[in-house]
Design a protein around this motif. Structure first.
Motif, PDB file in Angstrom:
ATOM      1  N   LYS A  66       1.066  -1.076  -0.059  1.00 20.97           N
ATOM      2  CA  LYS A  66       0.004   0.187  -0.145  1.00 20.97           C
ATOM      3  C   LYS A  66       0.784   1.351  -0.126  1.00 20.97           C
ATOM      4  O   LYS A  66       1.971   1.085   0.220  1.00 20.97           O
ATOM      5  CB  LYS A  66      -0.984   0.064   1.229  1.00 20.97           C
ATOM      6  N   LYS A  68      -3.431 -11.145   9.057  1.00 22.40           N
ATOM      7  CA  LYS A  68      -3.620 -11.242  10.511  1.00 22.40           C
ATOM      8  C   LYS A  68      -4.355 -12.332  10.775  1.00 22.40           C
ATOM      9  O   LYS A  68      -5.450 -12.686  10.121  1.00 22.40           O
ATOM     10  CB  LYS A  68      -4.099  -9.984  11.227  1.00 22.40           C
ATOM     11  N   GLU A  72      -4.602   2.749  17.868  1.00 25.07           N
ATOM     12  CA  GLU A  72      -3.035   2.764  18.479  1.00 25.07           C
ATOM     13  C   GLU A  72      -2.598   3.664  19.335  1.00 25.07           C
ATOM     14  O   GLU A  72      -3.196   4.772  19.541  1.00 25.07           O
ATOM     15  CB  GLU A  72      -2.253   2.988  17.051  1.00 25.07           C
ATOM     16  N   TYR A 131       4.557  11.436   4.839  1.00 24.56           N
ATOM     17  CA  TYR A 131       3.712  10.744   4.299  1.00 24.56           C
ATOM     18  C   TYR A 131       2.152  10.880   4.865  1.00 24.56           C
ATOM     19  O   TYR A 131       0.963  11.177   4.381  1.00 24.56           O
ATOM     20  CB  TYR A 131       3.890   9.267   4.221  1.00 24.56           C
ATOM     21  N   MET A 156      -6.095   3.980   7.132  1.00 25.86           N
ATOM     22  CA  MET A 156      -6.432   2.814   7.841  1.00 25.86           C
ATOM     23  C   MET A 156      -7.848   2.567   7.561  1.00 25.86           C
ATOM     24  O   MET A 156      -7.990   1.365   7.239  1.00 25.86           O
ATOM     25  CB  MET A 156      -6.547   3.077   9.326  1.00 25.86           C
ATOM     26  N   HIS A 164      -7.731  -1.132   5.725  1.00 21.56           N
ATOM     27  CA  HIS A 164      -7.531  -2.247   6.687  1.00 21.56           C
ATOM     28  C   HIS A 164      -9.125  -2.280   7.245  1.00 21.56           C
ATOM     29  O   HIS A 164      -9.527  -3.313   7.482  1.00 21.56           O
ATOM     30  CB  HIS A 164      -6.659  -1.922   8.053  1.00 21.56           C
ATOM     31  N   LYS A 177      -4.671   7.464  15.906  1.00 21.31           N
ATOM     32  CA  LYS A 177      -3.586   7.280  16.545  1.00 21.31           C
ATOM     33  C   LYS A 177      -3.454   7.954  17.997  1.00 21.31           C
ATOM     34  O   LYS A 177      -4.394   8.520  18.261  1.00 21.31           O
ATOM     35  CB  LYS A 177      -2.351   8.233  15.812  1.00 21.31           C
ATOM     36  N   LYS A 235      -3.357   0.063  22.354  1.00 22.64           N
ATOM     37  CA  LYS A 235      -3.296  -0.344  21.173  1.00 22.64           C
ATOM     38  C   LYS A 235      -4.142  -1.549  20.844  1.00 22.64           C
ATOM     39  O   LYS A 235      -4.031  -2.689  21.743  1.00 22.64           O
ATOM     40  CB  LYS A 235      -1.745  -1.211  20.907  1.00 22.64           C
ATOM     41  N   ASN A 280      -5.549  -8.096  17.641  1.00 24.88           N
ATOM     42  CA  ASN A 280      -4.284  -7.512  17.660  1.00 24.88           C
ATOM     43  C   ASN A 280      -4.033  -6.420  18.935  1.00 24.88           C
ATOM     44  O   ASN A 280      -5.034  -5.716  19.139  1.00 24.88           O
ATOM     45  CB  ASN A 280      -3.816  -6.574  16.558  1.00 24.88           C
TER      46      ASN A 280
HETATM   47  C1  BG6 Z   1      -0.112   0.691   8.333  1.00 26.44           C
HETATM   48  C2  BG6 Z   1      -0.406   2.259   8.690  1.00 26.44           C
HETATM   49  O1  BG6 Z   1      -0.806   0.386   7.366  1.00 26.44           O
HETATM   50  O2  BG6 Z   1      -0.637   0.071   9.622  1.00 26.44           O
HETATM   51  C3  BG6 Z   1       0.297   2.894   9.872  1.00 26.44           C
HETATM   52  O3  BG6 Z   1       0.157   2.805   7.523  1.00 26.44           O
HETATM   53  C4  BG6 Z   1      -0.438   1.920  11.110  1.00 26.44           C
HETATM   54  O4  BG6 Z   1       0.016   4.005  10.231  1.00 26.44           O
HETATM   55  C5  BG6 Z   1      -0.030   0.444  10.920  1.00 26.44           C
HETATM   56  O5  BG6 Z   1       0.547   2.042  12.221  1.00 26.44           O
HETATM   57  C6  BG6 Z   1      -0.671  -0.284  11.942  1.00 26.44           C
HETATM   58  O6  BG6 Z   1      -0.498  -1.772  11.649  1.00 26.44           O
HETATM   59  P1  BG6 Z   1      -0.741  -2.825  12.869  1.00 26.44           P
HETATM   60  O7  BG6 Z   1      -0.177  -3.923  12.362  1.00 26.44           O
HETATM   61  O8  BG6 Z   1       0.320  -2.325  14.046  1.00 26.44           O
HETATM   62  O9  BG6 Z   1      -2.157  -2.830  13.460  1.00 26.44           O
END
Ligand code: BG6
Length: 488
Positions: free
Chosen positions: A150, A184, A218, A228, A238, A242, A342, A347, A380
């Motif tokens: 991505k 995942k 997160e 970015y 995200m 995702h 964020k 997390k 996660n």
């Molecule tokens: C990435 C994003 O695709 O996924 C990040 O660009 C983010 O900003 C990350 O922190 C989160 O991934 P994971 O696996 O830690 O939940």
């Protein structure tokens, strides 16, 4: 699995070091690599094969889930690697690469199966694909595949343009678009949960489900990626990929067969049924936030605007919550709430299914109100499934209380997302890669939100770092009579 050559563009980069080499090494240890293979790393810097191999060894020691490699095993693994310095914008520079690839194919007696992995900045995706074609690397007597990281476009238009350019060199079946959330284990497990359990399958619809909550919180901030991130924001970073992928995986219906094409067709149907938002209505369904200063995991942190590299007047979203409706007969009337941010309190990526609670009334007379049943899928950092049910507690005068039945996968020997994804790509199984149609439909849905953000039609709420995001995200659910589950 076929023997093959793996050409890695961006081989000296961060993702390669943190994820790709450890994943390849773990696949190798688990005997999941092809019988014979050659790996050619491509990068800008002038490196010898030895320097390249030493850097891979280092990355395995630092980032692998098995950080203490057996020296002789590691040596055999590293012997498969060669390095080639290429300026990827120069078509001529691809000829030496072609020579390294074919030379290794001859030395090792490999069929011309070639996997190209683009772990590079997105502006190089199309030029690399074009140059692979132009220099002849893509003309093989075996198969060819392209794995691409991505972001897939910055908006609908750029995604379409990119896809068109890639399609000139690779067919859709040959393109493997990585969304690491699809790698995942618990996201992959959704399919089994929904379709291998008649109990859940029977309940997986609007008759029994009250709402679905998908959270990807997160604790990290923008880190060193302001260049970015400040252009992207949480919606592109995200949500478009995702979160919508998790939504599709949760809401899809039983496919006719458990094949990549049938599963992806079901996911596409979900995305096609997601109710589009009108730009002027976005504010009713979407909450936008940006973190201010605060404390995360016991540490004081600065607000987003104070982060290095962020424009001082930036309006970039670091938090997004949304209410999504899926207009099909199964999900009509069931809100799907998604949120990501964020610098949140914890997390945690999880999917919570809240079941309807028709028995509530039965008990209300007795002044005992049973909690709704919840199915909690922790993605996660913990991986597991929990079911919240009601039970009488004998040590509390027989009062009805919610208890959870837990299954935790543990974190010890669970393969990482990249291991699962690379293994699938090596086998030619594209189930857990994003099909172009999924990507396009996601962009189509996100587009009016992008526009509403741009035109400031949605307020930007500041939230304290270390919180669950702006209060308005709670209001979004409260308006429907719900609240976010499990916010500690
Ligand atoms: C990435 C994003 O695709 O996924 C990040 O660009 C983010 O900003 C990350 O922190 C989160 O991934 P994971 O696996 O830690 O939940």
């Amino acid at each position: 699995m076929d023997s093959m050559t793996f050409v890695l563009f961006g081989s000296t980069g961060d993702l390669a070091k943190r994820k790709i080499y450890p994943a390849l090494y773990n696949l190798y240890l688990d005997k999941k690599m092809p019988p014979a293979f050659s790996i050619v790393g491509v990068g800008r810097r002038e490196w010898s094969d030895e320097e390249f191999q030493a850097s891979i060894a280092q990355s395995i020691r630092t980032f692998s889930r098995r950080p203490h490699p057996d020296p002789s095993e590691l040596e055999t693994f590293l012997a498969a690697f060669r390095y080639c310095a290429v300026d990827v914008t120069d078509p001529e520079a691809f000829h030496p690469l072609l020579s390294v690839v074919t030379q290794r194919e001859t030395e090792l007696g490999l069929p011309e199966n070639r996997m190209f992995y683009l772990s590079v900045a997105p502006e190089f995706f199309d030029v690399i694909a074009a140059n692979i074609k132009a220099c002849g690397l893509g003309e093989t007597t075996g198969w060819k595949r392209l794995i691409i990281e991505k972001p897939f476009g910055h908006d609908l238009n750029s995604a379409r343009q990119l896809n068109e350019k890639l399609s000139a060199a690779f067919s859709e079946e040959e393109i493997y678009r990585i969304d690491h959330y699809l790698g995942k284990p618990m996201v992959q497990n959704l399919e089994a949960l929904e379709f291998a359990n008649p109990v859940f399958q029977a309940l997986w619809n609007n008759q029994y489900i009250a709402n679905v909550q998908i959270t990807a919180g997160e604790t990290v901030g923008v880190e060193e990626r302001a260049g970015y991130y400040d252009q992207a924001g949480a919606l592109r970073d995200m949500v478009q990929n995702h979160l919508l992928q998790m939504l599709m995986m949760t809401a899809m219906h039983v496919p006719k067969r458990m094949t990549a094409s049938d599963i992806r067709a079901e996911k596409r149907k979900v995305m096609e049924a997601v109710r589009p938002l009108k730009t002027e209505d976005v504010w009713k369904h979407v909450v936008r936030g940006q973190y201010g200063a605060g404390e995360v995991l016991g540490k004081k942190v600065v607000g987003y605007l104070e982060e290095p590299g962020v424009r001082p007047d930036s309006q970039t979203d670091t938090f997004v919550a949304a209410r999504v409706w899926i207009d099909d007969p199964f999900w009509q009337g069931v809100p799907f709430y998604i949120r990501t941010g964020k610098r949140m309190k914890e997390k945690s990526t999880r999917i919570v299914i809240e079941f309807k609670n028709p028995l509530e009334k039965l008990y209300r007379q007795k002044r005992e109100k049973p909690a709704p049943n919840l199915l909690i899928i922790s993605v996660n950092p913990d991986e597991g499934i929990a079911l919240q049910v009601n039970s009488k507690n004998p040590s509390n005068r027989g009062k009805i209380e919610p208890v959870t039945v837990d299954f935790s996968a543990g974190t010890e020997d669970v393969p990482e997302a990249y291991e699962l994804l690379l293994f699938d790509a090596l086998r030619g199984d594209s189930t857990y890669f994003a099909h172009w149609k999924e990507v396009e439909l996601s962009w189509i849905w996100v587009e009016p939100i992008l526009q509403a953000f741009r035109e400031n039609l949605v307020p930007l709420h500041e939230y304290t770092a270390g919180s669950h995001g702006p209060k308005q995200a709670r209001d979004l659910l409260a308006a429907d009579g719900f609240s976010w589950w499990l916010d500690k």
